[in-house]
Design an enzyme around this catalytic site. Structure first.
Site, PDB file in Angstrom:
ATOM      1  N   HIS A 117      -1.550  -3.206  -6.215  1.00 14.77           N
ATOM      2  CA  HIS A 117      -2.161  -2.813  -4.945  1.00 14.77           C
ATOM      3  C   HIS A 117      -3.661  -3.034  -5.008  1.00 14.77           C
ATOM      4  CE1 HIS A 117      -3.348   0.686  -2.048  1.00 14.77           C
ATOM      5  NE2 HIS A 117      -3.420  -0.490  -1.455  1.00 14.77           N
TER       6      HIS A 117
ATOM      7  N   SER B 235       0.817  -1.209   0.000  1.00 14.93           N
ATOM      8  CA  SER B 235       0.000   0.000   0.000  1.00 14.93           C
ATOM      9  C   SER B 235       0.851   1.260   0.000  1.00 14.93           C
ATOM     10  CB  SER B 235      -0.905   0.019   1.243  1.00 14.93           C
ATOM     11  OG  SER B 235      -1.683  -1.133   1.332  1.00 14.93           O
TER      12      SER B 235
ATOM     13  N   ASN C 159      -3.255   6.504  -1.443  1.00 16.88           N
ATOM     14  CA  ASN C 159      -2.854   6.692  -0.056  1.00 16.88           C
ATOM     15  C   ASN C 159      -1.989   7.921   0.144  1.00 16.88           C
ATOM     16  OD1 ASN C 159      -4.289   4.554   1.009  1.00 16.88           O
ATOM     17  ND2 ASN C 159      -2.634   3.079   0.716  1.00 16.88           N
TER      18      ASN C 159
ATOM     19  N   GLU D 217      -4.553  -0.598  -8.212  1.00 18.31           N
ATOM     20  CA  GLU D 217      -3.436   0.292  -8.544  1.00 18.31           C
ATOM     21  C   GLU D 217      -2.264  -0.574  -8.997  1.00 18.31           C
ATOM     22  OE1 GLU D 217      -2.978   4.464  -6.200  1.00 18.31           O
ATOM     23  OE2 GLU D 217      -2.860   2.695  -4.944  1.00 18.31           O
TER      24      GLU D 217
END
Length: 690
Positions: free
Chosen positions: A420, A399, A470, A432
């Site tokens: 991800h 992540s 993130n 991702e």
């Protein structure tokens, strides 16, 4: 006739054939061809409308979206079907969606292949059927069933289509031959417009509206679609069509539909990478390392798509628990009717537990999904380096961590990338894909192809801490925490962002994820550089006194046993006030407007930096990430589309306002925002010089 629309006489039946691959979209050439064919019906006793290829009309031609309609329009073509002197039968196979279903409803009868499905998916574009669907469907299926299809947007199968009355008969053989046979038995027209108005069943209608209110909170198309469908009972047919058109045009010209259409196109664009010409490798056997929640979900995502999977965990008990979790999830899905028990067991059987690293020697793609620590992940890749085939692709489901550092620890960084997944990985659509500095094109192309095959929406990101989603989330959470410290109650912060359209507030989300996760992450970061310590003071204090969120029954909120509803806690408010006093924070009233503005500006400013650095290829990719991975309201289009709606000049002015108030550390406007404000440009049209 044309190459797209042709006719064939089969005795007294005229077959109107449409061949407009790949999905027989109802473009102008199709509409004009069908109208011409109907005008030349001659002495035929009946007609069959049939599409070549894999499907009936799967909807409107999306290339015509936003353009002035060309005559004949779809309503005009449907009127021609109704005005045809002979009965017209729609032969439905594959899909009949949106305008395709409206076309079928313009016919006198409908015969449907047993494997076909029909539906009105327009609600996902912020609109509803605008070519008579809201007036014709209720006269066959009733108002409640029509509302269910229209507000849900998901297709129904052939059995339900016949049960509701939308179709007349199921075909188990050759759809065209069966449709011709059916047509020859019909001696009279049966126009839906001539059927009686539907009866209002208010309890059934209220049940459908309650489901839509929960699933499509904030979407104005729900109310407008409901008004249109109810008009089928309240108004004569022609007036109902006029009301439908009025409401449809109101929606399609509005900001919500514009935002949702933006995401529709953006999700189809996100898999296209400039300069990528490599063909993907063929994938057969998939390997997954780590049998926790994430690894189990990844294994299920591939098994659901028909892949064979080998699942490994160095802890034998964890592997056993992972397999039991997978079986339980599949059985629960079967119990809810989402799949048959046989299919659930078949999918489960595709996932085979592996008891040593050598089990990965035959895998084409191996995905690591272990604990989020660099040393742990490097150790996994060292083992994979020993056993994986030289042409196997290795992916890390990280992540935040540096994919290039992980790749550098292997013999061949060219075959390494990030994949991800978002939890639960067997449900969440976003993937991702992180392209490392040395990732080969064929590696990336294969990951993109894998995403497509497991029905994910892929977005390619460059390497940075947190990638696209993130990395942006950090500023969003920071401002939520600061607003709380400055005077807003936790529930006020969450309510402001929930009312904006987010699925839940950031503080409730932190409790759900576990406050200790962020706490542990911050232990390896530099306060004031990597994060704002004032924003996380409360969470740190709560973790240190044992309040870690939902899993301990208390975090920022309290939770009753078996109930995930967050409940405000006066003791937490007292801690906030104490911490604010200790750090010299003067408390004040913080409005909901300020909470939303600060959180959104933080997202937008970081998104602009990600775009200008080339971490994301295009602004719409960022929107796809946030709509599919973080619950950003689809009717707002994503943070960068929302920014364009506000305007770069306005964004810059508000950022400078907060920069003056709070200093430059977190509020310095991205140079790209200054550039767009000066030029009058938009994120959507900006392209980075590469």
């Amino acid at each position: 006739m044309s190459e797209i629309v042709s006719t064939e006489s089969r005795g007294d039946c005229l077959v109107i054939r449409v061949n407009n691959p790949p999905v027989n979209a109802l473009g102008h050439a199709v509409r004009a061809g069908v109208v011409t064919a109907l005008a030349d019906i001659g002495g035929a006793r009946c007609a069959v409308l049939h599409c070549e290829g894999r499907t009936f009309f799967a909807g409107a031609d999306i290339t015509e979206f936003g353009k002035p309609p060309q005559s004949p329009s779809l309503p005009e073509m449907i009127a021609a079907l109704e005005d045809c002197p002979a009965p017209v039968i729609a032969a439905i196979h594959g899909m009949a969606l949106g305008g395709g279903l409206e076309t079928a409803l313009g016919c006198d009868y409908r015969i449907i292949d047993r494997k076909a499905r029909i539906g009105f998916p327009e609600i996902d574009l912020g609109i509803f059927p605008g070519a008579g669907g809201t007036q014709r469907a209720p006269r066959l299926a009733g108002i409640a069933a029509t509302l269910g299809m229209t507000l849900d947007g998901k297709p129904i199968d052939a059995t339900r289509a016949v049960k509701t009355g939308l179709c007349d008969e199921i075909s188990d053989g050759d759809i065209l031959e069966n449709a011709i046979e059916f047509a020859m038995q019909q001696s009279q027209k049966r126009r839906i417009r001539d059927l009686p108005s539907p009866v209002v069943d208010q309890p059934a209608i209220d049940a459908e509206l309650a489901k839509a209110a929960k699933a499509r909170r904030g979407q104005i198309a729900v109310d407008k679609a409901t008004e249109a469908v109810l008009a089928s009972a309240a108004l004569p047919f022609e007036q109902g069509l006029e009301k439908e058109r009025e409401l449809f045009l109101e929606l399609i010209g509005g900001p919500q539909s514009r935002a949702m259409r933006h995401l529709f196109f953006s999700e189809r664009l996100s898999a296209k990478v400039d300069g990528l010409n490599a063909s993907p490798k063929s994938l057969g056997l998939i390997g997954v390392v780590g049998s926790g929640t994430m690894g189990s979900g990844i294994a299920m995502a591939f098994a659901n798509a028909g892949f064979s999977v080998r699942l490994f965990d160095a802890n034998a008990d964890a592997l056993k628990a992972g397999m039991e979790r997978i079986r339980s999830l599949y059985m629960a899905s079967a119990a809810k009717g989402r799949t048959s028990e046989a299919e659930a067991l078949d999918r489960y059987d595709r996932i085979q537990p592996a008891h040593n690293w050598e089990a990965f020697s035959a895998c084409d793609l191996i995905i690591e999904a272990v604990f989020e620590r660099m040393d742990v992940k490097k150790a996994v890749f060292a083992e994979l380096d020993k056993v994986a085939r030289a042409d196997a692709i290795l992916a890390t489901n990280t992540s935040y961590l540096d994919v290039d550092s992980i790749a550098a620890a292997t013999k061949d960084p060219a075959r390494i990338l990030g994949m991800h997944f978002f939890s639960p990985a067997n449900v969440m659509r976003l993937l991702e894909i992180v392209r490392g500095a040395k990732t080969y094109d064929i590696t990336l192309a294969t990951a993109l192809d894998a995403a497509k095959r497991i029905k994910k929406v892929p977005v390619v990101s460059g390497v940075c801490h947190g990638f696209i989603g993130n990395r942006m989330l950090k500023g969003y959470g920071r401002e939520a925490g600061l607003c709380m410290m400055e005077g807003a109650a936790p529930e006020a912060v969450d309510k402001a962002l929930y009312d904006f359209g987010m699925p839940m507030g950031p503080l409730a989300m932190a409790d759900l994820a576990g406050l200790d996760i962020g706490y542990d992450n911050r232990r390896s970061m530099t306060a004031g550089e990597d994060y704002e310590p004032l924003a996380s003071l409360l969470q740190d204090r709560l973790v240190e006194i044992g309040r870690k969120g939902q899993k301990t029954g208390a975090g920022i909120y309290n939770y009753e046993p078996g109930n995930r509803t967050p409940r405000p806690d006066p003791d937490v408010n007292a801690i906030i006030e104490q911490l604010a006093a200790e750090h010299g924070v003067k408390r004040r009233d913080v409005s909901s407007e300020e909470i939303v503005e600060r959180c959104m500006l933080a997202l937008i400013n970081e998104g602009a930096a990600i775009l200008s650095e080339g971490i994301a290829q295009r602004a719409s990719d960022i929107d796809v990430v946030y709509a599919n991975g973080y619950g950003f309201p689809r009717y707002r289009g994503g943070p960068m589309f929302y920014a364009d709606e506000l305007g770069a000049g306005h964004i810059l002015e508000r950022l400078e306002n907060y920069q003056e108030k709070y200093g430059p550390k977190w509020w310095t406007p991205s140079p790209l925002i200054r550039e767009l404000a000066a030029s009058g440009g938009t994120f959507g049209h900006w392209k980075r010089d590469r």
